[in-house]
Design a protein around this motif. Structure first.
Motif, PDB file in Angstrom:
ATOM      1  N   GLY A   1     109.938  95.068 109.360  1.00  0.00           N
ATOM      2  CA  GLY A   1     109.995  96.049 110.435  1.00  0.00           C
ATOM      3  C   GLY A   1     108.861  95.874 111.420  1.00  0.00           C
ATOM      4  N   CYS A   2     108.945  96.589 112.515  1.00  0.00           N
ATOM      5  CA  CYS A   2     107.947  96.409 113.573  1.00  0.00           C
ATOM      6  C   CYS A   2     106.595  97.026 113.236  1.00  0.00           C
ATOM      7  CB  CYS A   2     108.484  96.932 114.906  1.00  0.00           C
ATOM      8  SG  CYS A   2     109.182  98.583 114.826  1.00  0.00           S
ATOM      9  N   ALA A   3     106.530  97.963 112.277  1.00  0.00           N
ATOM     10  CA  ALA A   3     105.244  98.558 111.907  1.00  0.00           C
ATOM     11  C   ALA A   3     104.601  97.838 110.717  1.00  0.00           C
ATOM     12  CB  ALA A   3     105.410 100.039 111.596  1.00  0.00           C
ATOM     13  N   GLY A   4     105.331  96.943 110.057  1.00  0.00           N
ATOM     14  CA  GLY A   4     104.721  96.137 109.003  1.00  0.00           C
ATOM     15  C   GLY A   4     105.285  96.300 107.606  1.00  0.00           C
ATOM     16  N   MET A   5     105.718  97.515 107.209  1.00  0.00           N
ATOM     17  CA  MET A   5     106.247  97.725 105.870  1.00  0.00           C
ATOM     18  C   MET A   5     107.409  98.704 105.913  1.00  0.00           C
ATOM     19  SD  MET A   5     102.843  97.929 103.509  1.00  0.00           S
ATOM     20  CE  MET A   5     103.378  96.921 102.137  1.00  0.00           C
ATOM     21  N   ALA A   6     108.272  98.615 104.916  1.00  0.00           N
ATOM     22  CA  ALA A   6     109.403  99.533 104.811  1.00  0.00           C
ATOM     23  C   ALA A   6     109.520  99.997 103.361  1.00  0.00           C
ATOM     24  CB  ALA A   6     110.692  98.843 105.243  1.00  0.00           C
ATOM     25  N   TYR A   7     109.959 101.228 103.181  1.00  0.00           N
ATOM     26  CA  TYR A   7     110.196 101.750 101.839  1.00  0.00           C
ATOM     27  C   TYR A   7     111.499 101.160 101.303  1.00  0.00           C
ATOM     28  CZ  TYR A   7     106.658 105.214 103.036  1.00  0.00           C
ATOM     29  OH  TYR A   7     105.490 105.828 103.415  1.00  0.00           O
ATOM     30  N   THR A   8     111.549 100.947  99.995  1.00  0.00           N
ATOM     31  CA  THR A   8     112.771 100.463  99.359  1.00  0.00           C
ATOM     32  C   THR A   8     113.178 101.439  98.259  1.00  0.00           C
ATOM     33  OG1 THR A   8     111.578  99.118  97.720  1.00  0.00           O
ATOM     34  CG2 THR A   8     112.176  98.052  99.800  1.00  0.00           C
ATOM     35  N   MET A   9     114.480 101.567  98.065  1.00  0.00           N
ATOM     36  CA  MET A   9     115.042 102.377  96.979  1.00  0.00           C
ATOM     37  C   MET A   9     116.253 101.650  96.438  1.00  0.00           C
ATOM     38  SD  MET A   9     115.029 106.315  98.317  1.00  0.00           S
ATOM     39  CE  MET A   9     115.935 106.861  96.889  1.00  0.00           C
ATOM     40  N   GLU A  10     116.378 101.616  95.105  1.00  0.00           N
ATOM     41  CA  GLU A  10     117.554 101.017  94.476  1.00  0.00           C
ATOM     42  C   GLU A  10     117.711 101.605  93.084  1.00  0.00           C
ATOM     43  OE1 GLU A  10     116.598  96.865  94.568  1.00  0.00           O
ATOM     44  OE2 GLU A  10     115.220  97.012  92.892  1.00  0.00           O
ATOM     45  N   TYR A  11     118.867 101.430  92.506  1.00  0.00           N
ATOM     46  CA  TYR A  11     119.083 101.865  91.132  1.00  0.00           C
ATOM     47  C   TYR A  11     118.241 101.024  90.191  1.00  0.00           C
ATOM     48  CZ  TYR A  11     123.317 104.291  92.715  1.00  0.00           C
ATOM     49  OH  TYR A  11     124.202 105.112  93.348  1.00  0.00           O
ATOM     50  N   ALA A  12     117.700 101.661  89.158  1.00  0.00           N
ATOM     51  CA  ALA A  12     116.986 100.943  88.099  1.00  0.00           C
ATOM     52  C   ALA A  12     117.841 101.043  86.841  1.00  0.00           C
ATOM     53  CB  ALA A  12     115.604 101.551  87.871  1.00  0.00           C
ATOM     54  N   GLU A  13     118.394  99.918  86.429  1.00  0.00           N
ATOM     55  CA  GLU A  13     119.217  99.917  85.221  1.00  0.00           C
ATOM     56  C   GLU A  13     118.366  99.895  83.962  1.00  0.00           C
ATOM     57  OE1 GLU A  13     122.268  96.925  85.425  1.00  0.00           O
ATOM     58  OE2 GLU A  13     122.747  97.452  87.492  1.00  0.00           O
ATOM     59  N   ARG A  14     117.136  99.407  84.112  1.00  0.00           N
ATOM     60  CA  ARG A  14     116.205  99.374  82.977  1.00  0.00           C
ATOM     61  C   ARG A  14     114.785  99.400  83.532  1.00  0.00           C
ATOM     62  NH1 ARG A  14     117.942  94.464  84.135  1.00  0.00           N
ATOM     63  NH2 ARG A  14     116.503  92.765  84.310  1.00  0.00           N
ATOM     64  N   PHE A  15     113.838  99.618  82.656  1.00  0.00           N
ATOM     65  CA  PHE A  15     112.434  99.620  83.040  1.00  0.00           C
ATOM     66  C   PHE A  15     111.800  98.305  82.620  1.00  0.00           C
ATOM     67  CE2 PHE A  15     113.031 104.276  81.897  1.00  0.00           C
ATOM     68  CZ  PHE A  15     113.366 104.622  83.191  1.00  0.00           C
ATOM     69  N   GLU A  16     110.929  97.788  83.464  1.00  0.00           N
ATOM     70  CA  GLU A  16     110.160  96.591  83.154  1.00  0.00           C
ATOM     71  C   GLU A  16     108.826  97.034  82.560  1.00  0.00           C
ATOM     72  OE1 GLU A  16     111.532  93.678  83.396  1.00  0.00           O
ATOM     73  OE2 GLU A  16     113.303  94.426  84.436  1.00  0.00           O
ATOM     74  N   PRO A  17     108.201  96.200  81.712  1.00  0.00           N
ATOM     75  CA  PRO A  17     106.946  96.606  81.062  1.00  0.00           C
ATOM     76  C   PRO A  17     105.837  97.036  82.033  1.00  0.00           C
ATOM     77  CG  PRO A  17     107.800  94.603  80.062  1.00  0.00           C
ATOM     78  CD  PRO A  17     108.665  94.898  81.254  1.00  0.00           C
ATOM     79  N   ALA A  18     105.748  96.437  83.198  1.00  0.00           N
ATOM     80  CA  ALA A  18     104.670  96.765  84.151  1.00  0.00           C
ATOM     81  C   ALA A  18     105.015  97.934  85.068  1.00  0.00           C
ATOM     82  CB  ALA A  18     104.326  95.535  84.982  1.00  0.00           C
ATOM     83  N   ASP A  19     106.244  98.451  85.005  1.00  0.00           N
ATOM     84  CA  ASP A  19     106.654  99.545  85.881  1.00  0.00           C
ATOM     85  C   ASP A  19     105.847 100.808  85.600  1.00  0.00           C
ATOM     86  OD1 ASP A  19     108.655  98.134  87.194  1.00  0.00           O
ATOM     87  OD2 ASP A  19     110.244  98.847  85.858  1.00  0.00           O
ATOM     88  N   GLU A  20     105.587 101.559  86.638  1.00  0.00           N
ATOM     89  CA  GLU A  20     105.016 102.903  86.525  1.00  0.00           C
ATOM     90  C   GLU A  20     106.206 103.854  86.569  1.00  0.00           C
ATOM     91  OE1 GLU A  20     101.934 105.775  86.404  1.00  0.00           O
ATOM     92  OE2 GLU A  20     101.647 103.614  86.429  1.00  0.00           O
ATOM     93  N   VAL A  21     106.433 104.593  85.499  1.00  0.00           N
ATOM     94  CA  VAL A  21     107.569 105.507  85.440  1.00  0.00           C
ATOM     95  C   VAL A  21     107.054 106.934  85.588  1.00  0.00           C
ATOM     96  CG1 VAL A  21     109.538 106.327  84.081  1.00  0.00           C
ATOM     97  CG2 VAL A  21     108.832 103.924  83.946  1.00  0.00           C
ATOM     98  N   VAL A  22     107.593 107.632  86.584  1.00  0.00           N
ATOM     99  CA  VAL A  22     107.211 109.015  86.852  1.00  0.00           C
ATOM    100  C   VAL A  22     108.432 109.878  86.610  1.00  0.00           C
ATOM    101  CG1 VAL A  22     106.486 110.634  88.650  1.00  0.00           C
ATOM    102  CG2 VAL A  22     105.519 108.329  88.591  1.00  0.00           C
ATOM    103  N   GLU A  23     108.258 110.935  85.836  1.00  0.00           N
ATOM    104  CA  GLU A  23     109.356 111.879  85.631  1.00  0.00           C
ATOM    105  C   GLU A  23     108.969 113.184  86.306  1.00  0.00           C
ATOM    106  OE1 GLU A  23     112.378 113.285  82.160  1.00  0.00           O
ATOM    107  OE2 GLU A  23     111.156 111.509  81.917  1.00  0.00           O
ATOM    108  N   ASP A  24     109.805 113.633  87.233  1.00  0.00           N
ATOM    109  CA  ASP A  24     109.528 114.854  87.976  1.00  0.00           C
ATOM    110  C   ASP A  24     110.835 115.602  88.196  1.00  0.00           C
ATOM    111  OD1 ASP A  24     108.057 116.752  89.391  1.00  0.00           O
ATOM    112  OD2 ASP A  24     108.127 115.641  91.280  1.00  0.00           O
ATOM    113  N   LYS A  25     110.857 116.858  87.827  1.00  0.00           N
ATOM    114  CA  LYS A  25     112.028 117.725  88.022  1.00  0.00           C
ATOM    115  C   LYS A  25     113.286 117.140  87.378  1.00  0.00           C
ATOM    116  CE  LYS A  25     110.245 119.838  92.237  1.00  0.00           C
ATOM    117  NZ  LYS A  25     108.945 119.202  92.360  1.00  0.00           N
ATOM    118  N   GLY A  26     113.110 116.491  86.230  1.00  0.00           N
ATOM    119  CA  GLY A  26     114.238 115.945  85.494  1.00  0.00           C
ATOM    120  C   GLY A  26     114.769 114.621  85.999  1.00  0.00           C
ATOM    121  N   VAL A  27     114.032 113.965  86.898  1.00  0.00           N
ATOM    122  CA  VAL A  27     114.445 112.687  87.469  1.00  0.00           C
ATOM    123  C   VAL A  27     113.381 111.642  87.171  1.00  0.00           C
ATOM    124  CG1 VAL A  27     114.968 111.466  89.622  1.00  0.00           C
ATOM    125  CG2 VAL A  27     115.709 113.828  89.329  1.00  0.00           C
ATOM    126  N   ARG A  28     113.814 110.443  86.806  1.00  0.00           N
ATOM    127  CA  ARG A  28     112.876 109.341  86.586  1.00  0.00           C
ATOM    128  C   ARG A  28     112.813 108.463  87.823  1.00  0.00           C
ATOM    129  NH1 ARG A  28     115.103 107.523  81.028  1.00  0.00           N
ATOM    130  NH2 ARG A  28     114.463 109.290  79.785  1.00  0.00           N
TER     131      ARG A  28
END
Length: 121
Positions: free
Chosen positions: A36-63
């Motif tokens: 993008g023109c400002a340098g970075m963009a947010y990404t979102m996608e489904y996570a079918e599994r967690f990787e060992p290095a992932d930071e997993v946050v659970e908030d309001k019943g959502v991971r």
């Protein structure tokens, strides 16, 4: 400090999306990428599994799975879901954002200088 938190609207919308998924989804993966023109963009996608290095946050019943390379860029961010006359979208209220492009597709981010993270629970 928790890496990321969800507004009530974002949690509700993610629960609706996951409930309508055709396959089991462990959570939503959030990250940032160069682009993008400002340098970075947010990404979102489904996570079918967690990787060992992932930071997993659970908030309001959502991971939320945070890409390990994005943790310092997202530290303290609130993810919200906004609906207006012309659009419905997830938005990121990020204290590390220094600017955004005019079209809203990309942002400039500075890594958090704090560096102290509480372990995910």
């Amino acid at each position: 400090m928790q890496v990321m938190r969800l507004s009530d609207a974002a949690a509700t919308r993610i629960k609706e999306i996951l409930a309508n998924s055709e396959k089991p989804i462990a959570g939503v993966r959030v990250g940032v990428k160069n682009g993008g023109c400002a340098g970075m963009a947010y990404t979102m996608e489904y996570a079918e599994r967690f990787e060992p290095a992932d930071e997993v946050v659970e908030d309001k019943g959502v991971r939320i799975v945070i890409d390990p390379k994005a943790v310092l860029f997202l530290l303290g961010t609130e993810m919200d879901y906004k609906i207006d006359k012309l659009s419905a979208q997830f938005v990121f209220n990020n204290p590390n954002q220094t600017s955004a492009c005019g079209c809203g597709e990309s942002v400039a981010l500075t890594p958090a200088s704090d560096g102290t993270l509480e372990p995910a629970r």
